[in-house]
Design a protein around this motif. Structure first.
Motif, short mmCIF file in Angstrom:
data_model
loop_
_atom_site.label_atom_id
_atom_site.label_comp_id
_atom_site.label_asym_id
_atom_site.label_seq_id
_atom_site.Cartn_x
_atom_site.Cartn_y
_atom_site.Cartn_z
N TYR A 1 0.82 -1.22 0.00
CA TYR A 1 0.00 0.00 0.00
C TYR A 1 0.85 1.27 0.00
O TYR A 1 0.32 2.36 0.16
CB TYR A 1 -0.94 0.00 1.21
N THR A 2 2.15 1.12 -0.15
CA THR A 2 3.01 2.31 -0.21
C THR A 2 2.93 2.94 -1.59
O THR A 2 2.44 2.34 -2.55
CB THR A 2 4.47 1.97 0.14
N LEU A 3 3.42 4.17 -1.67
CA LEU A 3 3.29 4.96 -2.89
C LEU A 3 4.45 4.76 -3.84
O LEU A 3 5.61 4.69 -3.42
CB LEU A 3 3.18 6.44 -2.52
N ALA A 4 4.12 4.73 -5.13
CA ALA A 4 5.15 4.65 -6.17
C ALA A 4 4.62 5.22 -7.47
O ALA A 4 3.44 5.09 -7.79
CB ALA A 4 5.60 3.20 -6.39
N ILE A 5 5.52 5.85 -8.17
CA ILE A 5 5.28 6.28 -9.54
C ILE A 5 6.20 5.43 -10.40
O ILE A 5 7.42 5.44 -10.20
CB ILE A 5 5.60 7.78 -9.72
N TYR A 6 5.62 4.67 -11.29
CA TYR A 6 6.40 3.82 -12.20
C TYR A 6 6.50 4.54 -13.54
O TYR A 6 5.49 4.71 -14.23
CB TYR A 6 5.73 2.46 -12.36
N TYR A 7 7.70 4.96 -13.89
CA TYR A 7 7.87 5.75 -15.12
C TYR A 7 8.25 4.87 -16.31
O TYR A 7 8.89 3.84 -16.16
CB TYR A 7 8.89 6.86 -14.91
N ASN A 8 7.80 5.33 -17.48
CA ASN A 8 8.07 4.63 -18.74
C ASN A 8 9.16 5.28 -19.57
O ASN A 8 9.60 4.71 -20.56
CB ASN A 8 6.80 4.57 -19.60
N SER A 9 9.57 6.49 -19.20
CA SER A 9 10.57 7.21 -19.99
C SER A 9 11.34 8.15 -19.08
O SER A 9 10.91 8.45 -17.96
CB SER A 9 9.89 8.03 -21.09
N ASP A 10 12.46 8.63 -19.56
CA ASP A 10 13.25 9.61 -18.81
C ASP A 10 12.45 10.89 -18.59
O ASP A 10 12.58 11.54 -17.55
CB ASP A 10 14.57 9.92 -19.54
N GLU A 11 11.61 11.23 -19.56
CA GLU A 11 10.78 12.43 -19.42
C GLU A 11 9.79 12.28 -18.26
O GLU A 11 9.63 13.18 -17.45
CB GLU A 11 10.03 12.71 -20.72
N GLU A 12 9.12 11.13 -18.18
CA GLU A 12 8.20 10.88 -17.07
C GLU A 12 8.93 10.91 -15.74
O GLU A 12 8.44 11.47 -14.76
CB GLU A 12 7.48 9.54 -17.24
N LYS A 13 10.12 10.31 -15.70
CA LYS A 13 10.91 10.30 -14.47
C LYS A 13 11.24 11.73 -14.04
O LYS A 13 11.10 12.08 -12.86
CB LYS A 13 12.20 9.50 -14.67
N ALA A 14 11.67 12.55 -14.98
CA ALA A 14 12.03 13.94 -14.67
C ALA A 14 10.82 14.73 -14.16
O ALA A 14 10.94 15.50 -13.20
CB ALA A 14 12.63 14.61 -15.90
N ILE A 15 9.67 14.52 -14.78
CA ILE A 15 8.45 15.22 -14.34
C ILE A 15 8.09 14.80 -12.92
O ILE A 15 7.78 15.64 -12.07
CB ILE A 15 7.28 14.95 -15.32
N ALA A 16 8.13 13.49 -12.65
CA ALA A 16 7.80 12.99 -11.31
C ALA A 16 8.77 13.53 -10.26
O ALA A 16 8.35 13.99 -9.19
CB ALA A 16 7.81 11.46 -11.31
N GLU A 17 10.05 13.48 -10.55
CA GLU A 17 11.05 13.96 -9.59
C GLU A 17 10.91 15.46 -9.34
O GLU A 17 11.07 15.93 -8.21
CB GLU A 17 12.46 13.61 -10.06
N LYS A 18 10.57 16.20 -10.38
CA LYS A 18 10.36 17.65 -10.24
C LYS A 18 9.16 17.93 -9.34
O LYS A 18 9.22 18.78 -8.44
CB LYS A 18 10.17 18.29 -11.61
N LYS A 19 8.07 17.21 -9.55
CA LYS A 19 6.86 17.39 -8.74
C LYS A 19 7.15 17.09 -7.27
O LYS A 19 6.70 17.80 -6.37
CB LYS A 19 5.72 16.50 -9.22
N ILE A 20 7.87 16.01 -7.03
CA ILE A 20 8.21 15.63 -5.65
C ILE A 20 9.09 16.68 -5.00
O ILE A 20 8.86 17.09 -3.86
CB ILE A 20 8.86 14.23 -5.63
N LYS A 21 10.09 17.15 -5.73
CA LYS A 21 10.99 18.18 -5.19
C LYS A 21 10.21 19.45 -4.86
O LYS A 21 10.42 20.06 -3.81
CB LYS A 21 12.10 18.48 -6.20
N GLU A 22 9.31 19.84 -5.75
CA GLU A 22 8.49 21.05 -5.51
C GLU A 22 7.63 20.88 -4.27
O GLU A 22 7.51 21.80 -3.46
CB GLU A 22 7.60 21.34 -6.72
#
Length: 161
Positions: A91-112
């Motif tokens: 039940y823990t949280l995860a974002i599973y990315y399919n591309s470097d672009e998705e990874k960058a967007i997810a990491e940016k959102k988390i950092k913000e």
């Protein structure tokens, strides 16, 4: 396109996306190595999978960025033990990315979010490797079992009575 988010109980997060232009939401399991895990084994923390939703969407209707905003608004990003009353790795949280672009967007959102709140976000960002569709009774649970679903939302703390 497809996006994969683990947001705690997959029953609880499925209907959220139905109103935002997502074509299809499928409940399932991601993150573990066992092939074709079952709900009982995932729930019992035996497989290394998380309850995950697969979103099938058209980026012309809703962007990946917007999907992440919806995700972050509907989970407790600071709970590393699970979500609401559902505890344990599955039940823990995860974002599973399919591309470097998705990874960058997810990491940016988390950092913000971390900068905004001053708190450490407890969301794993992992490369997508597999998705196993959950058993049929878990698909569109909120439509098949509206009273039980409403009770789950209230008892879990996701919704006030």
């Amino acid at each position: 396109m497809k996006a994969y988010f683990a947001g705690g109980c997959f029953w609880c997060v499925t209907p959220i996306y139905k109103i935002y232009g997502v074509d299809q939401v499928t409940c399932g399991y991601s993150g573990g190595d066992e092939v074709n895990p079952t709900y009982e084994d995932v729930k019992a923390q035996k497989t290394g999978h998380r309850e995950t939703i697969e979103l099938t969407y058209d980026p012309a209707n809703v962007t990946y960025d917007k999907l992440l905003d919806i995700y972050l608004a509907n989970v407790d990003p600071f709970d590393g033990e699970g979500q609401f009353i559902d505890k344990g790795f599955s039940y823990t949280l995860a974002i599973y990315y399919n591309s470097d672009e998705e990874k960058a967007i997810a990491e940016k959102k988390i950092k913000e979010l971390e900068q905004e709140t001053g708190e450490k976000v407890q969301i794993s960002v992992e490369k997508f490797k597999s998705f196993y569709e959950a058993e049929e009774e878990h698909q569109d649970y909120y439509l098949k079992n509206p009273e039980a679903f409403e009770k789950e939302l209230i008892e879990s703390g996701r919704k006030e009575s």
